[in-house]
Scaffold this active site. Structure first.
Site, short mmCIF file in Angstrom:
data_model
loop_
_atom_site.label_atom_id
_atom_site.label_comp_id
_atom_site.label_asym_id
_atom_site.label_seq_id
_atom_site.Cartn_x
_atom_site.Cartn_y
_atom_site.Cartn_z
N ASP A 67 0.84 -1.12 0.17
CA ASP A 67 0.07 0.16 -0.01
C ASP A 67 0.90 1.37 0.07
O ASP A 67 0.39 2.21 0.62
CB ASP A 67 -0.92 0.23 1.29
CG ASP A 67 -1.57 -1.41 1.26
OD1 ASP A 67 -2.03 -1.70 0.36
OD2 ASP A 67 -2.01 -1.72 2.47
N LYS A 103 2.38 1.94 -5.18
CA LYS A 103 3.11 1.59 -6.17
C LYS A 103 2.53 1.69 -7.54
O LYS A 103 3.07 2.01 -8.69
CB LYS A 103 3.48 0.21 -6.26
CG LYS A 103 4.40 -0.31 -4.81
CD LYS A 103 4.53 -1.90 -4.73
CE LYS A 103 3.39 -2.60 -4.32
NZ LYS A 103 2.95 -1.95 -2.88
N GLY A 104 1.10 1.62 -7.56
CA GLY A 104 0.32 1.76 -8.61
C GLY A 104 0.44 3.13 -9.37
O GLY A 104 0.83 3.43 -10.57
N LYS A 105 0.53 4.16 -8.41
CA LYS A 105 0.76 5.58 -8.92
C LYS A 105 1.97 5.82 -9.58
O LYS A 105 2.27 6.16 -10.67
CB LYS A 105 0.62 6.55 -7.87
CG LYS A 105 1.47 7.74 -7.90
CD LYS A 105 0.40 9.00 -7.78
CE LYS A 105 0.92 10.10 -8.41
NZ LYS A 105 0.60 11.41 -7.94
N GLY A 135 -3.79 -4.15 -4.42
CA GLY A 135 -4.71 -3.23 -4.91
C GLY A 135 -4.21 -2.08 -5.27
O GLY A 135 -3.54 -1.38 -4.49
N HIS A 136 -3.66 -2.00 -6.68
CA HIS A 136 -2.98 -0.87 -7.05
C HIS A 136 -4.08 0.23 -7.64
O HIS A 136 -4.80 -0.11 -8.70
CB HIS A 136 -2.08 -1.35 -8.18
CG HIS A 136 -1.38 -2.28 -7.86
ND1 HIS A 136 -0.08 -2.74 -8.39
CD2 HIS A 136 -0.67 -2.66 -6.38
CE1 HIS A 136 0.66 -3.48 -7.69
NE2 HIS A 136 0.33 -3.44 -6.48
N THR A 174 -5.76 -11.33 3.15
CA THR A 174 -6.78 -10.77 2.16
C THR A 174 -8.16 -11.96 1.95
O THR A 174 -8.94 -11.47 1.41
CB THR A 174 -6.08 -10.23 1.23
OG1 THR A 174 -5.71 -11.27 0.19
CG2 THR A 174 -5.20 -9.07 1.33
N ARG A 205 3.74 -28.85 -6.72
CA ARG A 205 3.99 -29.30 -8.12
C ARG A 205 2.60 -30.04 -8.58
O ARG A 205 2.33 -30.87 -9.06
CB ARG A 205 4.99 -30.35 -8.14
CG ARG A 205 6.26 -29.72 -7.73
CD ARG A 205 7.33 -30.99 -7.72
NE ARG A 205 6.90 -31.46 -6.58
CZ ARG A 205 7.82 -32.34 -5.68
NH1 ARG A 205 9.09 -32.05 -5.93
NH2 ARG A 205 7.34 -32.94 -4.85
N GLN A 248 2.50 -6.18 -3.12
CA GLN A 248 2.90 -6.10 -1.62
C GLN A 248 4.39 -5.28 -1.35
O GLN A 248 4.55 -4.45 -2.31
CB GLN A 248 2.95 -7.53 -1.31
CG GLN A 248 1.52 -8.40 -1.15
CD GLN A 248 1.06 -8.80 -2.41
OE1 GLN A 248 1.57 -9.47 -3.09
NE2 GLN A 248 -0.40 -8.50 -2.72
N THR A 278 3.24 -12.45 3.28
CA THR A 278 2.28 -12.82 2.15
C THR A 278 3.12 -14.20 1.77
O THR A 278 4.20 -14.56 2.31
CB THR A 278 2.26 -11.76 0.88
OG1 THR A 278 1.12 -12.36 0.12
CG2 THR A 278 3.36 -11.24 0.28
N LEU A 288 3.43 12.74 0.61
CA LEU A 288 4.18 13.50 1.41
C LEU A 288 3.17 14.77 1.74
O LEU A 288 3.01 15.34 2.87
CB LEU A 288 5.26 14.05 0.60
CG LEU A 288 6.30 15.39 1.49
CD1 LEU A 288 7.10 14.28 2.49
CD2 LEU A 288 7.41 15.83 0.64
N GLY A 340 0.09 13.70 -4.13
CA GLY A 340 -1.05 13.75 -4.58
C GLY A 340 -1.65 12.61 -5.33
O GLY A 340 -0.84 12.06 -6.03
P1 IMP Z 1 -2.10 -12.72 1.97
O1 IMP Z 1 -1.28 -12.23 0.98
O2 IMP Z 1 -3.63 -12.33 1.48
O3 IMP Z 1 -2.12 -14.11 2.30
O4 IMP Z 1 -2.03 -11.93 3.36
C1 IMP Z 1 -0.89 -12.00 4.20
C2 IMP Z 1 -0.53 -10.57 4.78
O5 IMP Z 1 -0.10 -9.78 3.67
C3 IMP Z 1 -1.52 -9.96 5.49
O6 IMP Z 1 -1.20 -9.22 6.67
C4 IMP Z 1 -2.26 -8.88 4.42
O7 IMP Z 1 -2.98 -8.03 5.04
C5 IMP Z 1 -1.07 -8.68 3.75
N1 IMP Z 1 -1.00 -8.09 2.30
C6 IMP Z 1 -1.35 -9.03 1.17
N2 IMP Z 1 -1.71 -8.27 0.21
C7 IMP Z 1 -1.36 -6.99 0.63
C8 IMP Z 1 -1.40 -5.61 -0.32
O8 IMP Z 1 -1.48 -5.68 -1.37
N3 IMP Z 1 -1.33 -4.63 0.45
C9 IMP Z 1 -1.26 -4.50 2.00
N4 IMP Z 1 -0.89 -5.71 2.61
C10 IMP Z 1 -0.96 -6.86 2.04
#
Ligand code: IMP
Length: 434
Positions: free
Chosen positions: A13, A16-18, A40-41, A124, A138, A232, A247, A338, A424
């Site tokens: 979060d 990165k998308g921006k 979520g970008h 998530t 595998r 991530q 993750t 910022l 922004g």
């Molecule tokens: P998972 O990737 O859904 O298995 O989640 C594992 C951990 O990574 C959890 O704490 C999620 O909140 C975090 N996480 C996974 N993807 C994102 C992301 O895109 N942004 C922020 N946290 C993430």
């Protein structure tokens, strides 16, 4: 020709998308190499887009976008984003061997979290860990199997694979109510429904299938500008993050090399928010549970793009950032949001960690683990703030002196230059720093 990699350097979060959207202006190809629909970008261009699975380049007409074999692909999310790519006039190639995230993976993810109770990771619930587990075991269906319903069925039936997933999911107490909460359109425990579910996406996905490793290799060797988009953040990396609160993919530069066999890069841009956030459980040394944390959440709109969950907020953590840059292979930084810090008299930044009386734990050379992170005492420093709104500024020199000092503190604390500062959400609200 250039190869650029964009990686998150905190807990995801970071914006990165921006940054990817900004750099994509000069790219020919944008590549997603890790993670799945847990990402979520958000990109604000003519419209605001929240992308989860395809690269952010899909919103640019004529752009070539690639999803590599290291991504785990939920076809229901992918199909939706493929429609968007078509509307935007961009091209998408998906690797034949990219693993498919099935509804049962999502069910298993949710059931595991529910069964873990207090020990839940806070995933998530997009089926990420179960899908990667199957990749390493595998087994499982891959996008190439969508060429024929028979191949999908065979992949699911092989060695009792699907039955085993169902048995474990049931054993963990999965209920139909959980399926509803996950928004699943089918019974995730039914083989017939799962095969039909996969096959319904074939007409959209099959025309995009390709050997993406060869495509990337060719793009690089023919002098194209290739931009790799990480998902991530490095602090959530399966190896270098703070297990178990990570993750299940690799979020460092190594992930690009591992999945595409590319080992030379011109730029490795680490994206860091001007403060810290995380979602899910796990240690967070600079977390602010007070009104300042609440202020950051509201002012920075810190709610998950994928799950809508409120993010935990806190001060900028330089030792964690330094660690992430080292293990992630970062060569320059982009600082985002910022502008959110405008109006705060004194900004607190963690400049060092104290661990067991060791007053200056060197995160530039030591390993940070979950245990270490739980024990650290952040050593704060105060940076004077600024009152000017930053959203309209377009050159670095225009930034208030104290904002520039804040950026300098980041550079000296981490030992890596800052090259971009975002002020922004809009496309043009980004400043180059020489
Ligand atoms: P998972 O990737 O859904 O298995 O989640 C594992 C951990 O990574 C959890 O704490 C999620 O909140 C975090 N996480 C996974 N993807 C994102 C992301 O895109 N942004 C922020 N946290 C993430």
């Amino acid at each position: 020709m250039s190869t650029t990699v964009v990686l998150g350097t905190q807990w995801g979060d970071e914006g990165k998308g921006k940054v990817v959207d900004f750099l994509a202006e000069h790219a020919d190809v944008v590549v997603r190499f890790n993670g799945g629909a847990n990402a979520g970008h958000r990109v604000v261009a003519e419209e605001s887009y929240a992308l989860h699975l395809l690269p952010c380049g899909i919103i640019r007409s004529g752009m070539v976008n690639i999803v590599g074999p290291g991504v785990v692909f939920d076809p229901s999310v992918g199909a939706h984003e493929l429609d968007l790519a078509q509307q935007c006039g961009s091209l998408v190639f998906l690797d034949h061997s990219t693993p498919i995230v099935l509804p049962v993976h999502r069910a298993l993810d949710a059931a595991r979290e529910a069964a873990a109770g207090e020990g839940a990771i806070g995933t998530t619930q997009r089926g990420i860990a179960p899908a990667y587990s199957d990749f390493w075991l595998r087994r499982g269906a891959k996008l190439g199997d969508l060429c024929s319903p028979k191949a999908v069925r065979q992949a699911l039936e092989e060695n009792g694979y699907f039955d085993e997933l169902v048995a474990v999911t049931r054993h963990l107490g999965f209920t139909p109510q959980m399926a509803v909460a996950l928004g699943l359109s089918i019974d995730p425990l039914s083989l017939e429904e799962t095969v039909a579910w996969c096959v319904q996406f074939a007409s959209k996905i099959v025309p995009c299938l390709a050997d993406t490793r060869s495509l990337v290799r060719r793009a690089i060797s023919t002098g194209k500008n290739v931009l790799f988009e990480g998902a991530q953040g490095i602090l959530l990396d399966a190896f270098h993050g703070f297990r178990p609160y990570v993750t299940s993919s690799s979020c460092t530069l190594a992930s690009v090399s591992q999945t595409f066999g590319v080992y030379q890069f011109d730029h490795v841009v680490g994206v860091a928010k001007a403060y810290s956030t995380r979602v899910g459980a796990g240690p967070f040394p600079t977390e602010r549970s007070d009104s300042f944390g609440q202020f950051l959440r509201e002012r920075g709109n810190e709610f998950g793009t994928t799950t809508g969950r409120p993010r935990r907020c806190g001060d900028l953590d330089l030792p964690a950032l330094k660690y992430a840059c080292r293990v992630g292979g970062i060569t320059k930084l982009a600082i985002t949001k910022l502008d959110v810090l405008t109006g705060i008299d004194d900004l607190t930044v963690c400049k060092a960690y104290e661990v067991h009386g060791e007053s200056d734990f060197d995160s530039g050379s030591r390993t940070l683990t979950e245990t270490v992170l739980r024990q650290v005492r952040p050593r704060p420093m105060t940076c004077p703030g600024w009152t000017q709104e930053l959203g309209g500024l377009r050159t670095y020199a225009e930034l208030p002196l104290t904002a520039r000092r804040y950026i300098s503190q980041i550079e000296s604390g981490v030992g890596i230059p800052v090259r971009f500062v975002s002020v922004g959400p809009e496309r043009e609200q980004i400043i180059w720093k020489d």
